[in-house]
Every structure is written in C-alpha cells, then in structure tokens.
Design a protein around this motif. Structure first.
Motif, short mmCIF file in Angstrom:
data_model
loop_
_atom_site.label_atom_id
_atom_site.label_comp_id
_atom_site.label_asym_id
_atom_site.label_seq_id
_atom_site.Cartn_x
_atom_site.Cartn_y
_atom_site.Cartn_z
N UNK A 169 0.68 -1.23 0.26
CA UNK A 169 0.11 0.13 0.06
C UNK A 169 0.87 1.33 -0.14
N UNK A 170 1.92 1.37 0.94
CA UNK A 170 2.66 2.31 0.77
C UNK A 170 3.61 2.68 -0.68
N UNK A 171 3.78 1.58 -1.04
CA UNK A 171 4.52 1.47 -2.47
C UNK A 171 3.74 2.12 -3.28
N UNK A 172 2.50 1.76 -3.58
CA UNK A 172 1.36 2.30 -4.53
C UNK A 172 1.23 3.80 -4.35
N UNK A 173 1.15 4.26 -2.93
CA UNK A 173 0.56 5.45 -2.63
C UNK A 173 2.14 6.44 -3.32
N UNK A 174 3.09 5.91 -2.81
CA UNK A 174 4.50 6.25 -3.42
C UNK A 174 4.31 6.52 -4.85
N UNK A 175 4.14 5.67 -5.60
CA UNK A 175 4.06 5.45 -7.04
C UNK A 175 3.15 6.39 -7.62
N UNK A 176 1.87 6.42 -7.13
CA UNK A 176 1.07 7.67 -7.40
C UNK A 176 1.40 9.03 -7.23
N UNK A 177 2.24 9.19 -6.22
CA UNK A 177 2.74 10.45 -5.94
C UNK A 177 3.65 10.92 -6.86
N UNK A 178 4.62 10.21 -7.24
CA UNK A 178 5.56 10.15 -8.11
C UNK A 178 4.94 10.62 -9.77
N UNK A 179 3.95 9.88 -9.92
CA UNK A 179 3.17 10.23 -11.04
C UNK A 179 2.30 11.77 -11.02
N UNK A 180 2.32 12.31 -10.14
CA UNK A 180 1.68 13.67 -9.75
C UNK A 180 0.28 13.48 -9.26
N UNK A 181 -0.02 12.44 -9.13
CA UNK A 181 -1.52 12.26 -8.27
C UNK A 181 -1.73 13.34 -7.14
N UNK A 182 -2.83 13.86 -6.88
CA UNK A 182 -3.24 14.72 -5.79
C UNK A 182 -3.67 14.09 -4.50
N UNK A 183 -4.45 12.97 -4.91
CA UNK A 183 -5.14 12.01 -3.93
C UNK A 183 -5.08 10.74 -4.39
N UNK A 184 -4.89 9.76 -3.35
CA UNK A 184 -5.05 8.51 -3.73
C UNK A 184 -6.46 8.01 -2.80
N UNK A 185 -7.08 7.03 -3.48
CA UNK A 185 -8.31 6.49 -2.56
C UNK A 185 -8.12 5.35 -2.50
N UNK A 186 -8.00 4.73 -1.07
CA UNK A 186 -7.76 3.16 -0.75
C UNK A 186 -9.28 2.54 -0.66
N UNK A 187 -9.73 1.98 -1.52
CA UNK A 187 -11.00 1.26 -1.57
C UNK A 187 -11.02 -0.23 -0.99
N UNK A 188 -11.91 -0.33 -0.19
CA UNK A 188 -12.24 -1.55 0.60
C UNK A 188 -13.31 -1.96 0.22
N UNK A 189 -13.29 -3.50 0.27
CA UNK A 189 -14.43 -4.35 0.01
C UNK A 189 -14.85 -5.09 1.06
N UNK A 190 -14.04 -5.50 1.97
CA UNK A 190 -14.39 -6.35 2.97
C UNK A 190 -15.04 -5.32 4.16
N UNK A 191 -15.72 -5.84 4.87
CA UNK A 191 -16.69 -4.97 6.06
C UNK A 191 -16.14 -4.70 7.29
N UNK A 192 -14.92 -5.26 7.75
CA UNK A 192 -14.28 -5.00 8.93
C UNK A 192 -14.02 -3.54 9.21
N UNK A 193 -14.64 -2.76 9.92
CA UNK A 193 -14.13 -1.20 9.82
C UNK A 193 -12.77 -1.06 10.60
N UNK A 194 -12.41 -1.95 11.25
CA UNK A 194 -11.18 -1.81 11.96
C UNK A 194 -9.78 -1.36 10.93
#
Length: 281
Positions: free
Chosen positions: A247-272
């Motif tokens: 997850x960290x590597x992906x956020x860093x990768x999108x940052x390097x491409x110039x993204x302003x925000x990364x949405x981490x999409x969850x499908x599992x229901x556990x709110x923790x």
C-alpha cells in the motif's frame, strides 16, 4: 499527498462506524461506488447520512452514474448536499457500463456519453443560479461552492477523459499504477488544449484489504462478486493490495506520477481496517 477511504458497499449499517473512524484519522475523503441493479447503498443518500455524522472529511461519489438520473433533480440533490456540508461534496461522475443498470431506467447505453454532456451543461447553469429555461426559473439552493460542487470524471477512453477539461475540475483514475500515468498525461493534455488554468486535480484509486486472513478473504470474495460482470473478476482481485508495504509503495508510486489524492478502496466489511490503514498512511 491526500489519502481517502473508499467505503465497502456490502452492508450500509457499518458505514457510520467507518466514517467516524476515518473522520478522526488522517484521511481526506470518503468515497462510495454507484450501481443500480446491485445490493449496494444509493451513494447520495448514504453520503448525506455520513456527512451529518462527520465534521471535516469530504464525501465523494466515485463514480455516480449521472445518465441514469433526472438532471434537474440531480442538480438539486448535489447542490443541497454541497450547501449543507459547507462544500464537502465532491461529485465524481461517469457513464457506467452495465446493461442492467441502463435497462431498468430506460436509458440507451449508446447515447449515455452525449446525455452526460447535456446534463453537465444544465447543471452548471443551474448551480450558477440561472433559470432552467423555457419559461422555468432557477432551481435552488445555491451550492456552497460557487458554480457548483467540485466535479471529477472517471473513465478510460479519450472521450471520457476530455470531459474533464470541458466540464470538470479533475480526473478519477480507477487504473493500476502500471498504466495510470498515461491516463494522467491525457487528462493534462486535454486540460491545456481547452486553455484551462492550472492543472486538473488527479485522484487515483487502489483496492486494498488490511488485516487477518478472514478480512482479506472477505474482501476478495466481495470484490470478485462485484466484478463478475466483466468476465475477468480473477484479474481484478489479483491486484488487491494486502500488505502495508504494498500500500505504501502504491501511494508513493502515484505521488511520483503527480496524483493529488489516492483513494484506498475497501470491499471487506471490517471497519478496523480504517485504523490499520491510518497507521500505514
């Protein structure tokens, strides 16, 4: 880099817990998917409830299938939510690609892109306080943000990405890191061709599940069911990020491409998962 949480759609009753945890954490935005013929919450209704239960976090449709909705009513709903949240609404829009969603609303899939362009012309006019037209006056309320809520467009084809420059404020890229860069560049190119000032806001998306094996299994199963219509759900679930490092590597990768925000999409229901993702962020 702003990081948001894409909410699970499997059980609407869990979403208040997700939203409150995210609002007290480091996250910028709550996102919610849209389908009609599916067991998911209607996003504008759900996000209105979540906005009332939070104080600072933005609420974002990602993406709302605008062609399935009445244009004037959608403009009023969006303006109301934007006004009542003091500008916290981000209206992510798209045309959708499922036959059944369009069939039940009587919308011709072949004209859905053209319909969205027509809708945007009307909604921009209404959000500016102008009359609807043909002897019909303005439709309020005036949104908190002048000219209407922030509008992002999702899509992959050039015609969809061009819509970002023509009508929008930014681009939603639901694409893996490996080929998102080309989509970002296309959005920026259209932005310049239309003579827009500055640059489009770029929002990337990554599918994640963080926790014990049962949480990850739940996320994979729900994601597999959601993408079954594509005929390649295994390929979609193969890209699920399940470790803090990934997850960290992906956020860093999108940052390097110039993204302003990364949405981490969850499908599992556990709110923790929100708390675990906060530690990663």
């Amino acid at each position: 880099m702003n990081v948001g949480i894409g909410l699970p759609i499997g059980d609407p009753t869990t979403l208040l817990d997700w939203a409150r945890r995210a609002d007290s954490g480091p996250f910028s935005t709550l996102g919610l998917l849209d389908r009609l013929v599916y067991d998911n919450p209607e996003p504008l209704v759900a996000l209105a409830v979540l906005a009332g239960a939070t104080s600072r976090i933005r609420v974002q449709t990602e993406v709302l299938l605008a062609p399935l909705r009445d244009t004037a009513l959608l403009a009023k709903q969006a303006a109301t939510l934007d006004r009542m949240t003091a500008g916290r609404l981000v209206l992510g829009l798209g045309i959708g690609g499922r036959d059944d969603d369009h069939q039940v609303t009587g919308i011709d899939m072949r004209t859905r892109g053209r319909r969205l362009d027509e809708q945007m012309a009307v909604m921009r006019r209404l959000w500016s306080g102008d009359p609807y037209g043909d002897g019909v006056g303005p439709i309020g309320p005036r949104p908190a943000r002048p000219g209407g809520p922030e509008v992002l467009f999702g899509g992959f084809k050039p015609a969809a990405i061009e819509r970002v420059a023509r009508w929008g404020d930014g681009f939603l890229a639901a694409a893996p890191l490996s080929w998102a860069g080309g989509l970002f560049d296309t959005a920026r190119r259209f932005w310049k061709e239309y003579g827009r000032d500055g640059a489009p806001r770029i929002v990337a998306q990554a599918n994640v599940a963080l926790g014990p094996d049962d949480v990850i299994h739940d996320a994979r199963a729900r994601m597999h069911a959601y993408y079954a219509f594509t005929g390649m759900p295994d390929r979609m679930t193969a890209g699920l990020l399940t470790t803090p490092a990934a997850i960290r590597d992906t956020i860093t990768g999108f940052t390097d491409l110039g993204a302003d925000e990364v949405m981490l999409y969850c499908y599992g229901l556990d709110p923790t998962q929100v708390d675990r993702l906060a530690d990663v962020v």
